[in-house]
Design a protein around this motif. Structure first.
Motif, mmCIF file in Angstrom:
data_model
loop_
_atom_site.group_PDB
_atom_site.id
_atom_site.type_symbol
_atom_site.label_atom_id
_atom_site.label_comp_id
_atom_site.label_asym_id
_atom_site.label_seq_id
_atom_site.Cartn_x
_atom_site.Cartn_y
_atom_site.Cartn_z
ATOM 1 N N ILE A 121 0.843 -1.202 0.000
ATOM 2 C CA ILE A 121 0.000 0.000 0.000
ATOM 3 C C ILE A 121 0.876 1.248 0.000
ATOM 4 C CG2 ILE A 121 -1.676 1.330 1.370
ATOM 5 C CD1 ILE A 121 -2.862 -1.326 2.276
ATOM 6 N N ALA A 122 1.939 1.209 0.815
ATOM 7 C CA ALA A 122 2.820 2.378 0.914
ATOM 8 C C ALA A 122 3.450 2.718 -0.437
ATOM 9 C CB ALA A 122 3.910 2.116 1.942
ATOM 10 N N ASN A 123 3.645 1.708 -1.258
ATOM 11 C CA ASN A 123 4.288 1.944 -2.561
ATOM 12 C C ASN A 123 3.307 2.242 -3.682
ATOM 13 O OD1 ASN A 123 6.903 1.667 -1.682
ATOM 14 N ND2 ASN A 123 6.801 -0.573 -1.770
ATOM 15 N N LEU A 124 2.015 2.218 -3.374
ATOM 16 C CA LEU A 124 1.029 2.468 -4.444
ATOM 17 C C LEU A 124 1.121 3.920 -4.914
ATOM 18 C CD1 LEU A 124 -2.302 0.785 -3.268
ATOM 19 C CD2 LEU A 124 -0.882 0.118 -5.207
ATOM 20 N N PRO A 125 1.107 4.150 -6.204
ATOM 21 C CA PRO A 125 1.134 5.539 -6.671
ATOM 22 C C PRO A 125 -0.248 6.187 -6.531
ATOM 23 C CG PRO A 125 1.024 4.017 -8.522
ATOM 24 C CD PRO A 125 1.109 3.171 -7.292
ATOM 25 N N ILE A 126 -0.237 7.515 -6.445
ATOM 26 C CA ILE A 126 -1.511 8.240 -6.419
ATOM 27 C C ILE A 126 -2.250 7.892 -7.718
ATOM 28 C CG2 ILE A 126 -2.562 10.552 -6.368
ATOM 29 C CD1 ILE A 126 -1.018 9.642 -3.774
ATOM 30 N N GLY A 127 -3.538 7.631 -7.599
ATOM 31 C CA GLY A 127 -4.325 7.251 -8.777
ATOM 32 C C GLY A 127 -4.519 5.748 -8.878
ATOM 33 N N ALA A 128 -3.769 4.998 -8.054
ATOM 34 C CA ALA A 128 -3.913 3.528 -8.090
ATOM 35 C C ALA A 128 -5.273 3.143 -7.520
ATOM 36 C CB ALA A 128 -2.804 2.882 -7.268
ATOM 37 N N SER A 129 -5.740 1.953 -7.894
ATOM 38 C CA SER A 129 -7.035 1.566 -7.357
ATOM 39 C C SER A 129 -6.883 0.506 -6.263
ATOM 40 C CB SER A 129 -7.981 1.139 -8.469
ATOM 41 O OG SER A 129 -7.734 -0.180 -8.806
ATOM 42 N N LEU A 130 -7.801 0.548 -5.320
ATOM 43 C CA LEU A 130 -7.793 -0.365 -4.164
ATOM 44 C C LEU A 130 -9.226 -0.836 -3.932
ATOM 45 C CD1 LEU A 130 -5.614 1.373 -1.429
ATOM 46 C CD2 LEU A 130 -5.440 -1.017 -2.073
ATOM 47 N N SER A 131 -9.355 -2.116 -3.656
ATOM 48 C CA SER A 131 -10.686 -2.665 -3.431
ATOM 49 C C SER A 131 -11.057 -2.500 -1.960
ATOM 50 C CB SER A 131 -10.598 -4.147 -3.795
ATOM 51 O OG SER A 131 -11.824 -4.633 -4.119
ATOM 52 N N VAL A 132 -12.197 -1.856 -1.704
ATOM 53 C CA VAL A 132 -12.603 -1.566 -0.324
ATOM 54 C C VAL A 132 -13.929 -2.255 -0.009
ATOM 55 C CG1 VAL A 132 -13.240 0.266 1.307
ATOM 56 C CG2 VAL A 132 -11.425 0.673 -0.357
ATOM 57 N N GLY A 133 -13.918 -3.071 1.039
ATOM 58 C CA GLY A 133 -15.141 -3.792 1.430
ATOM 59 C C GLY A 133 -15.664 -3.281 2.760
ATOM 60 N N GLY A 134 -16.922 -3.518 3.010
ATOM 61 C CA GLY A 134 -17.503 -3.138 4.298
ATOM 62 C C GLY A 134 -18.398 -1.936 4.148
ATOM 63 N N PRO A 135 -18.587 -1.136 5.205
ATOM 64 C CA PRO A 135 -17.994 -1.214 6.541
ATOM 65 C C PRO A 135 -18.619 -2.294 7.441
ATOM 66 C CG PRO A 135 -19.239 0.831 6.247
ATOM 67 C CD PRO A 135 -19.522 -0.002 5.074
ATOM 68 N N GLU A 136 -17.851 -2.594 8.507
ATOM 69 C CA GLU A 136 -18.275 -3.560 9.516
ATOM 70 C C GLU A 136 -17.812 -3.092 10.878
ATOM 71 O OE1 GLU A 136 -17.041 -7.571 9.288
ATOM 72 O OE2 GLU A 136 -18.789 -8.119 8.118
ATOM 73 N N GLY A 137 -18.313 -3.706 11.922
ATOM 74 C CA GLY A 137 -17.838 -3.371 13.262
ATOM 75 C C GLY A 137 -18.933 -3.512 14.279
#
Ligand code: NAD
Length: 515
Positions: free
Chosen positions: A359-375
């Protein structure tokens, strides 16, 4: 099982058990060479992990039962049978925990403990085959593929009148859906909306319950959804813009689990692709990520809930939970971005971690899959609380960050709010200057820092959590109602919970944040 700790193991009374069911957290120290990354490497090595040389077989119930030893351990999850023997030493919850699944259908056990783990990807090289026989009552639902498995309705449902309901209407250019939740909605909101192609999924997170609406829309709409919330009356209105101005005869076709009202923990996780907008350094090893949701998505993350980041590491999907925070401890007002269109996550980068260096190396504009929310936090626990205590260690501060803001802005009954914040060194303290500023501005708020590896120059408290520290910190004035919230590494949480209990705080007065 798999890569998160158990809630049901070890046995009650065991020294490893620190919190009541639903709160315990148990991780074992893995032998060197048995990290998640090592497991991923092993699965890519071409080794035969099933003992069947790539053959897939149909497994009878009797056959499954026979494979119930550490060296020969099969289990069934959602109708698919896996050989877990090779995974034994890699399981962060320990082999004893994994052995609870040996020779049986462990679907419910798996769901109870960590249904968000992507076992299909993690265990794909361990796949033995599929259950063959018509399932017995204990194995019901096994033969159905995951997407067809009905969501369990385990909790007694509230009386029908308490069920949210919805309505819709249209104008020439718009389609409007109104959801009546029949309860007050907290300021952070409760709506999670995802418009993907022609499918519209609307989830309302109402305490422990989730209300879902899910359609394939009759006609095309623009890929933007406007969400308006009337908090005090509990009404949420969605406005969609028609691509073509024409009259719709119906809203759409109902999809899986449409119009269901079940416990959040029983609802399947839904993922959407987000774009990394910015990364800001918070400390030497922690970053604040701002993720933008796709144009058709809106996510109002209730306080204390987490989301899941999923990414592919060497071809295997790795999923980890992260608590959503605000852009700052106390933002001046809602940021200029539209409410619910982006989310902020505070992420500590562990050099030997699997996901965070990626994650730290991902460039700006990269895509990330986000699930949830939960808690599990529901605001009900804050009702009538006069003294709110927070024991946070390291990034365990993240759920406290929004809690502090919420408590200060919306819970005027709270007379005192105290954070004891445990870190290794001063440079590890998250949002230190914002916390200090808040202390000077807000009489009700107080923070105490405790460092476990301080520099000689540190004049504040030193050490790890102990009884002496808590004795003075956790005051219980007359006519007070206290709540103690705990979050941090497993060992910290374990100690904190034990100490708080020793000071005679009841289960109702304790909330442990778990992901
Ligand atoms: P860290 O390793 O830097 O430790 C911070 C402090 O915790 C230490 O200075 C020490 O005072 C205390 N501590 C650590 N281990 C301890 C032990 N065994 N006994 C007593 N005290 C101990 O912390 P980190 O690397 O920032 O890790 C934070 C943890 O919080 C992670 O494990 C993360 O998963 C967890 N977390 C959970 C949630 C959630 O459940 N919602 C949210 C955020 C973070």
């Amino acid at each position: 099982m798999l890569n998160v700790p158990s809630q049901a193991f070890p046995a009650a009374g065991s020294q490893q058990r620190v919190a009541p069911a639903g709160q315990s957290r148990n991780k074992v120290v893995l032998k060197p060479g048995h990290s998640l990354l090592d497991w991923i490497r092993l699965t890519k090595s071409g080794q035969d992990l099933t003992g069947l040389r790539g053959r897939l077989i149909e497994v009878t119930e009797d056959e499954l039962k026979k494979h119930n030893t550490k060296k020969d351990c099969w289990t069934c999850i959602r109708g698919m049978v896996y050989n877990l023997s090779a995974y034994m030493d890699f399981h962060p919850g320990g082999e004893e925990e994994l052995m609870r699944a040996a020779g049986i259908d462990s679907t419910d056990l798996f769901d109870e403990v960590h249904r968000w783990v992507n076992y299909e990807s993690m265990l794909k090289e361990c796949l033995v085959g599929r259950m063959a026989v018509k399932p017995s009552p204990a194995l019901q639902g096994l033969s159905a593929p995951p997407s067809l498995r009905p969501e369990p309705l385990s909790a007694p449902l509230p009386a029908k009148d308490h069920r949210p309901r919805y309505d819709w209407f249209q104008t020439d250019g718009t389609v409007n859906i109104v959801v009546y939740t029949k309860r007050k909605i907290p300021s952070a909101g409760c709506a999670v909306v995802d418009l993907q192609d022609d499918n519209l999924r609307v989830e309302m997170l109402l305490g422990r319950m989730s209300y879902l609406l899910y359609w394939r829309l009759s006609s095309r709409v623009q890929d933007h959804v406007d969400v308006q919330t009337a908090h005090s009356v509990g009404k949420v209105q969605l406005c969609l813009r028609k691509s073509v101005k024409e009259k719709w005869t119906q809203l759409g076709q109902s999809l899986e689990h449409h119009d269901t009202f079940i416990q959040c923990k029983d609802r399947g996780l839904f993922y959407r692709e987000c774009v990394l907008l910015s990364k800001t350094d918070v400390t030497h090893n922690t970053q604040l990520l701002r993720l933008q949701l796709p144009p058709g998505s809106r996510m109002q993350v209730p306080v204390g809930r987490h989301v899941y980041l999923k990414t592919s590491v060497q071809g295997t999907d790795v999923v980890k939970p992260y608590t959503a925070v605000d852009q700052m401890l106390i933002p001046p007002s809602q940021s200029s971005a539209e409410v619910g269109s982006d989310i902020h996550l505070m992420i500590k980068v562990y050099p030997d971690g699997v996901l965070t260096p990626h994650i730290a190396n991902l460039p700006i504009g990269a895509s990330l899959s986000v699930g949830g929310p939960e808690g599990s936090l529901t605001l009900r626990v804050l009702r009538d609380v006069t003294h709110l205590y927070m024991l946070a260690a390291g990034t365990g501060f993240t759920p406290m960050a929004r809690l502090i803001r919420l408590a200060l802005q919306e819970f005027t009954v709270i007379r005192k709010m105290k954070l004891m914040f445990f870190n290794r060194q001063e440079r590890d303290i998250l949002w230190q200057s914002q916390l200090d500023e808040l202390c000077t501005k807000e009489e009700r708020f107080e923070v105490q820092h405790v460092l476990s590896e301080p520099a000689d120059s540190w004049t504040g408290r030193r050490g790890r959590i102990d009884a002496c520290m808590l004795q003075n910190f956790l005051e219980r004035p007359e006519n007070s109602k206290c709540l103690v919230c705990v979050c941090g590494p497993a060992g910290f949480t374990e100690s904190a919970v034990q100490l708080v209990r020793q000071l005679d705080f009841s289960e109702e007065e304790l909330h442990v944040f778990q992901a």
